[in-house]
Design a protein around this motif. Structure first.
Motif, PDB file in Angstrom:
ATOM      1  N   ASP A  92      -1.579   9.208   7.826  1.00  0.00           N
ATOM      2  CA  ASP A  92      -2.265  10.168   6.939  1.00  0.00           C
ATOM      3  C   ASP A  92      -1.355  10.514   5.771  1.00  0.00           C
ATOM      4  OD1 ASP A  92      -2.211  12.240   9.862  1.00  0.00           O
ATOM      5  OD2 ASP A  92      -0.542  11.620   8.595  1.00  0.00           O
ATOM      6  N   SER A  93      -1.058   9.468   4.996  1.00  0.00           N
ATOM      7  CA  SER A  93      -0.099   9.595   3.893  1.00  0.00           C
ATOM      8  C   SER A  93      -0.704  10.301   2.677  1.00  0.00           C
ATOM      9  CB  SER A  93       0.372   8.208   3.462  1.00  0.00           C
ATOM     10  OG  SER A  93      -0.719   7.493   2.920  1.00  0.00           O
ATOM     11  N   GLY A  94      -2.052  10.378   2.607  1.00  0.00           N
ATOM     12  CA  GLY A  94      -2.686  10.900   1.388  1.00  0.00           C
ATOM     13  C   GLY A  94      -2.947   9.782   0.387  1.00  0.00           C
ATOM     14  N   ASP A  95      -2.292   8.640   0.568  1.00  0.00           N
ATOM     15  CA  ASP A  95      -2.519   7.459  -0.271  1.00  0.00           C
ATOM     16  C   ASP A  95      -3.465   6.558   0.530  1.00  0.00           C
ATOM     17  OD1 ASP A  95      -2.423   4.947  -1.462  1.00  0.00           O
ATOM     18  OD2 ASP A  95      -0.310   5.073  -1.993  1.00  0.00           O
ATOM     19  N   SER A  96      -4.762   6.585   0.186  1.00  0.00           N
ATOM     20  CA  SER A  96      -5.742   5.902   1.040  1.00  0.00           C
ATOM     21  C   SER A  96      -5.532   4.384   1.043  1.00  0.00           C
ATOM     22  CB  SER A  96      -7.166   6.251   0.613  1.00  0.00           C
ATOM     23  OG  SER A  96      -7.351   5.861  -0.726  1.00  0.00           O
ATOM     24  N   ASP A  97      -5.029   3.833  -0.076  1.00  0.00           N
ATOM     25  CA  ASP A  97      -4.750   2.393  -0.120  1.00  0.00           C
ATOM     26  C   ASP A  97      -3.627   2.044   0.851  1.00  0.00           C
ATOM     27  OD1 ASP A  97      -6.663   1.719  -2.024  1.00  0.00           O
ATOM     28  OD2 ASP A  97      -5.330   2.251  -3.678  1.00  0.00           O
ATOM     29  N   LEU A  98      -2.608   2.904   0.865  1.00  0.00           N
ATOM     30  CA  LEU A  98      -1.469   2.662   1.756  1.00  0.00           C
ATOM     31  C   LEU A  98      -1.890   2.796   3.214  1.00  0.00           C
ATOM     32  CD1 LEU A  98       1.579   2.149   2.053  1.00  0.00           C
ATOM     33  CD2 LEU A  98       1.973   4.604   1.759  1.00  0.00           C
ATOM     34  N   THR A  99      -2.687   3.841   3.522  1.00  0.00           N
ATOM     35  CA  THR A  99      -3.172   4.047   4.889  1.00  0.00           C
ATOM     36  C   THR A  99      -3.999   2.845   5.339  1.00  0.00           C
ATOM     37  OG1 THR A  99      -3.188   6.416   4.510  1.00  0.00           O
ATOM     38  CG2 THR A  99      -4.461   5.638   6.386  1.00  0.00           C
ATOM     39  N   ALA A 100      -4.879   2.345   4.448  1.00  0.00           N
ATOM     40  CA  ALA A 100      -5.736   1.202   4.803  1.00  0.00           C
ATOM     41  C   ALA A 100      -4.898  -0.053   5.008  1.00  0.00           C
ATOM     42  CB  ALA A 100      -6.770   0.970   3.705  1.00  0.00           C
ATOM     43  N   SER A 101      -3.894  -0.244   4.147  1.00  0.00           N
ATOM     44  CA  SER A 101      -3.024  -1.414   4.260  1.00  0.00           C
ATOM     45  C   SER A 101      -2.261  -1.380   5.594  1.00  0.00           C
ATOM     46  CB  SER A 101      -2.062  -1.428   3.064  1.00  0.00           C
ATOM     47  OG  SER A 101      -0.967  -2.253   3.299  1.00  0.00           O
ATOM     48  N   GLN A 102      -1.795  -0.188   5.986  1.00  0.00           N
ATOM     49  CA  GLN A 102      -1.083  -0.047   7.258  1.00  0.00           C
ATOM     50  C   GLN A 102      -2.017  -0.329   8.435  1.00  0.00           C
ATOM     51  OE1 GLN A 102       2.135  -0.222   6.260  1.00  0.00           O
ATOM     52  NE2 GLN A 102       2.652   1.206   7.851  1.00  0.00           N
ATOM     53  N   ALA A 103      -3.264   0.149   8.336  1.00  0.00           N
ATOM     54  CA  ALA A 103      -4.219  -0.071   9.435  1.00  0.00           C
ATOM     55  C   ALA A 103      -4.486  -1.564   9.610  1.00  0.00           C
ATOM     56  CB  ALA A 103      -5.514   0.681   9.154  1.00  0.00           C
ATOM     57  N   ARG A 104      -4.582  -2.291   8.496  1.00  0.00           N
ATOM     58  CA  ARG A 104      -4.808  -3.744   8.573  1.00  0.00           C
ATOM     59  C   ARG A 104      -3.600  -4.436   9.204  1.00  0.00           C
ATOM     60  NH1 ARG A 104      -7.196  -3.008   3.548  1.00  0.00           N
ATOM     61  NH2 ARG A 104      -5.279  -3.566   2.469  1.00  0.00           N
ATOM     62  N   SER A 105      -2.397  -4.012   8.772  1.00  0.00           N
ATOM     63  CA  SER A 105      -1.178  -4.615   9.336  1.00  0.00           C
ATOM     64  C   SER A 105      -1.090  -4.337  10.830  1.00  0.00           C
ATOM     65  CB  SER A 105       0.074  -4.062   8.652  1.00  0.00           C
ATOM     66  OG  SER A 105       0.156  -4.515   7.325  1.00  0.00           O
ATOM     67  N   ALA A 106      -1.494  -3.128  11.254  1.00  0.00           N
ATOM     68  CA  ALA A 106      -1.412  -2.749  12.672  1.00  0.00           C
ATOM     69  C   ALA A 106      -2.333  -3.629  13.513  1.00  0.00           C
ATOM     70  CB  ALA A 106      -1.762  -1.275  12.840  1.00  0.00           C
ATOM     71  N   SER A 107      -3.556  -3.840  13.030  1.00  0.00           N
ATOM     72  CA  SER A 107      -4.520  -4.649  13.770  1.00  0.00           C
ATOM     73  C   SER A 107      -4.034  -6.099  13.846  1.00  0.00           C
ATOM     74  CB  SER A 107      -5.884  -4.523  13.081  1.00  0.00           C
ATOM     75  OG  SER A 107      -6.637  -5.680  13.239  1.00  0.00           O
ATOM     76  N   SER A 108      -3.451  -6.571  12.738  1.00  0.00           N
ATOM     77  CA  SER A 108      -2.903  -7.918  12.684  1.00  0.00           C
ATOM     78  C   SER A 108      -1.709  -8.062  13.642  1.00  0.00           C
ATOM     79  CB  SER A 108      -2.502  -8.162  11.220  1.00  0.00           C
ATOM     80  OG  SER A 108      -1.698  -9.258  11.061  1.00  0.00           O
ATOM     81  N   ALA A 109      -0.876  -7.020  13.695  1.00  0.00           N
ATOM     82  CA  ALA A 109       0.310  -7.051  14.585  1.00  0.00           C
ATOM     83  C   ALA A 109      -0.129  -7.075  16.048  1.00  0.00           C
ATOM     84  CB  ALA A 109       1.201  -5.846  14.305  1.00  0.00           C
ATOM     85  N   ASP A 110      -1.171  -6.308  16.386  1.00  0.00           N
ATOM     86  CA  ASP A 110      -1.713  -6.318  17.756  1.00  0.00           C
ATOM     87  C   ASP A 110      -2.138  -7.732  18.143  1.00  0.00           C
ATOM     88  OD1 ASP A 110      -1.399  -3.596  18.062  1.00  0.00           O
ATOM     89  OD2 ASP A 110      -3.472  -3.107  17.535  1.00  0.00           O
ATOM     90  N   PHE A 111      -2.819  -8.396  17.209  1.00  0.00           N
ATOM     91  CA  PHE A 111      -3.318  -9.756  17.461  1.00  0.00           C
ATOM     92  C   PHE A 111      -2.151 -10.701  17.753  1.00  0.00           C
ATOM     93  CE2 PHE A 111      -4.177 -14.041  15.964  1.00  0.00           C
ATOM     94  CZ  PHE A 111      -5.344 -14.354  16.644  1.00  0.00           C
ATOM     95  N   LEU A 112      -1.112 -10.637  16.910  1.00  0.00           N
ATOM     96  CA  LEU A 112       0.025 -11.546  17.097  1.00  0.00           C
ATOM     97  C   LEU A 112       0.701 -11.302  18.444  1.00  0.00           C
ATOM     98  CD1 LEU A 112       1.789 -13.808  15.889  1.00  0.00           C
ATOM     99  CD2 LEU A 112       3.246 -12.029  14.910  1.00  0.00           C
TER     100      LEU A 112
END
Ligand SMILES: Cc1cc2nc3c(=O)[nH]c(=O)nc-3n(C[C@H](O)[C@H](O)[C@H](O)COP(=O)(O)O)c2cc1C
Length: 224
Positions: A92-112
């Motif tokens: 919850d950084s307040g930067d919605s682009d950054l939050t969304a980018s982190q969420a994508r990286s997290a889902s990708s990291a789970d997959f790997l």
């Protein structure tokens, strides 16, 4: 004969060499000849005192990959519960682009984490010496040791991307560095592993530059 390249410009190569996880093609064989080509470029990188204490382990044996993948998965599940986990950082950084980018990286990291052992080639860059328990290690010897392998590994990853291969920098397996050293007969006391890098052809070759906050937020000119 040299392997075919994608024909990316220098800037395209530098901005689209992403951490690839969900788009790694586990089915397509990666010939050792393309790995060697990337290695030729990796060893053009700088090292402290030009000492070149680097070694690069490539794991293709399915049983060994599966064992290493299981250690990675164990380490990842420990990391996932930590406050620094990508799943919590900037949530919850307040930067919605950054939050969304982190969420994508997290889902990708789970997959790997679920599939590391299935990736056709796993690369472990190694360097002579250890920074973790050597007495008298100061900042110059620490950065000198790590800095003598990381540029070469990144050169490799750029060369791989130019040839249609995807990679991702990961370090969590180092929680079990000793166990992985035993599997691969790496002399643990003398040689330090730096990363575990999956290598596979990518599903499709188009990748976009990642979101990053404006560079002014991380730049300093003449004073902090
Ligand atoms: C030192 C370092 C360690 C990392 N360790 C891991 C890791 O263990 N697992 C993982 O999935 N990503 C890890 N990452 C993150 C990814 O490599 C990647 O940089 C991040 O997901 C952002 O993706 P992008 O570079 O494509 O924007 C690490 C990155 C660095 C630089």
């Amino acid at each position: 004969m040299a392997h075919e390249q994608l024909g990316l410009s220098n800037d395209e190569l530098l901005s689209t060499t992403r951490a690839v996880r969900k788009r790694l093609d586990f089915e397509r064989e990666v010939p050792m000849s393309v790995i060697k080509e990337c290695m030729e470029l990796a060893v053009q990188a700088p090292t402290g005192s030009n000492a070149q204490g680097w070694q690069f382990m490539f794991v293709t044996d399915p049983e060994k990959r599966a064992k290493i993948g299981a250690f990675y998965q164990r380490a990842f599940s420990i990391y996932r519960d930590m406050p620094v986990a990508i799943h919590k950082l900037h949530a919850d950084s307040g930067d919605s682009d950054l939050t969304a980018s982190q969420a994508r990286s997290a889902s990708s990291a789970d997959f790997l984490a679920d599939h590391m052992g299935e990736v056709p080639v796993l690369m472990i860059p190694c360097i002579a010496g250890r920074t973790d328990n050597e007495a008298g290690m100061n900042i110059i010897s620490q950065t000198g040791t790590l800095g003598s392998i990381i540029p070469a590994a990144w050169n490799f990853m750029l060369a791989a991307r130019a040839r249609g291969l995807g990679t991702a920098w990961t370090t969590l397996h180092l929680m079990f560095e000793k166990e992985v050293a035993e599997i691969l007969e790496i002399p643990f006391e003398d040689v330090m592993q730096i990363a575990l890098i999956p290598i596979a052809y990518t599903k499709g070759t188009s990748f976009k530059p990642a979101y990053r906050p404006p560079v002014e937020t991380v730049m300093h000119v003449d004073r902090w």
